[in-house]
Design an enzyme around this catalytic site. Sequence first.
Site, mmCIF file in Angstrom:
data_model
loop_
_atom_site.group_PDB
_atom_site.id
_atom_site.type_symbol
_atom_site.label_atom_id
_atom_site.label_comp_id
_atom_site.label_asym_id
_atom_site.label_seq_id
_atom_site.Cartn_x
_atom_site.Cartn_y
_atom_site.Cartn_z
ATOM 1 N N ASN A 4 0.846 -1.189 0.000
ATOM 2 C CA ASN A 4 0.000 0.000 0.000
ATOM 3 C C ASN A 4 0.887 1.248 0.000
ATOM 4 O OD1 ASN A 4 0.547 0.736 2.912
ATOM 5 N ND2 ASN A 4 -0.441 -1.262 3.218
ATOM 6 N N ASP A 15 -4.368 -6.482 4.463
ATOM 7 C CA ASP A 15 -5.491 -7.320 4.901
ATOM 8 C C ASP A 15 -5.480 -8.688 4.226
ATOM 9 O OD1 ASP A 15 -6.591 -5.357 6.585
ATOM 10 O OD2 ASP A 15 -7.539 -4.371 4.871
#
Length: 407
Positions: free
Chosen positions: A213, A282
């Site tokens: 990310n 995640d």
Amino acid sequence: MSQLLNKKILVCVTGGIAVYKAVALVSKLSQAGAEVKVIMTASAMEFVNPLTFQVMSRNDVYFDTFDEKDSRVIAHIDLADWADLVIVAPATANAIGKIANGIADDMVTSTLLATTAEVWIAPAMNVHMYENKSVIRNIAQLHEDGYRFIEPAEGFLACGYVGKGRLEEPEQIVALIQERFSKSVNLPLAGKKVVVTAGPTRERIDPVRYISNFSSGKMGYAMAEAAVKLGASTVLISGPVDLPKPSGVRLLKVESAAEMLEAVLAEYEDASIVIKSAAVADYRPKEAHAQKMKKKEGDSSISLERTTDILKTLGAQKKNQILIGFAAETNDAVAYGQSKLDSKNLDYIIVNDVTDPGGGFGSDTNVVTLLTKTGKTFPFEAMLKSQLAAALLEKIIEEERTTVHDC
């Protein structure tokens, strides 16, 4: 009572005529109540016999990486872990160059590479050497890496020159060390262990690709630095980022969500405060390929599986720790933050809308709202992340005092 009583100070002595001042430094530190151990380079022993430092410190003196005085431990690792503070005095141009470039070819440099303690460097050399571009470059690198320097004094040098390069007087070095420990005793987080996670994680697809990310780690690093300034013994567990190590922290580098979970759990039991600011993936690929995946005709897909929710795991295992989470959202930030606060058994959560122009990933500023388990909401306007980190910790400390008092 001396602020140095029972403090563990490791003095690394490198080879220069100023070694005689290091003898006085060790003597004065011992007289002030510190426990002092000394490592010498081969060049330092050309000026002063190790026996002199042994007498002054009342401890064995170390100078040979392969001379293991205690078979139960590896000497340079044991010394690196033992120290509360490391002083390199005198630090020659040669030693500074080695440290700046990660060279570990003797007992001193091997120990410095292994320690997570705060390291202070006290240079001593000819004025022209001190002004040499390579020395200036190496010192700048060490500053960036989080080392602290005790600037040399100006005056008459052993080589006959007059200028900057003389090792600071032992009395002044001791005073600086006393000031450093004195400040930490009276700070609000003195005696507390704070664990901070920062940055992104990388979940490998194959040897050349990964899922990650946009987290820069700047907010987490700022939180760690603020915790140190408030007196905490601080552990920073960081994913892959391009940021200098904050001074005074113990830095643990990880890559994946699984590695971060393992590192956090290893530090969790005796932590007072845990601040989970890392942007942990995640999901991860179900299969990480050992070889590079070759391009094929048409579309392709990667099967993903959930990673372990670190914050929820910590909340379930929480005893007396204060658990602080971060929530980076793109809409309804406060509502989503409140939901996470409740479901993960947090004490505080710091939420921000990453689409806000005043904050978000990579920015030097941030705009956040602090939510507490007691139902309070504290908005913070845009400010530098370094300032915001200090303001957030001060507000949390204030809330903890109020909560305890009300009880």
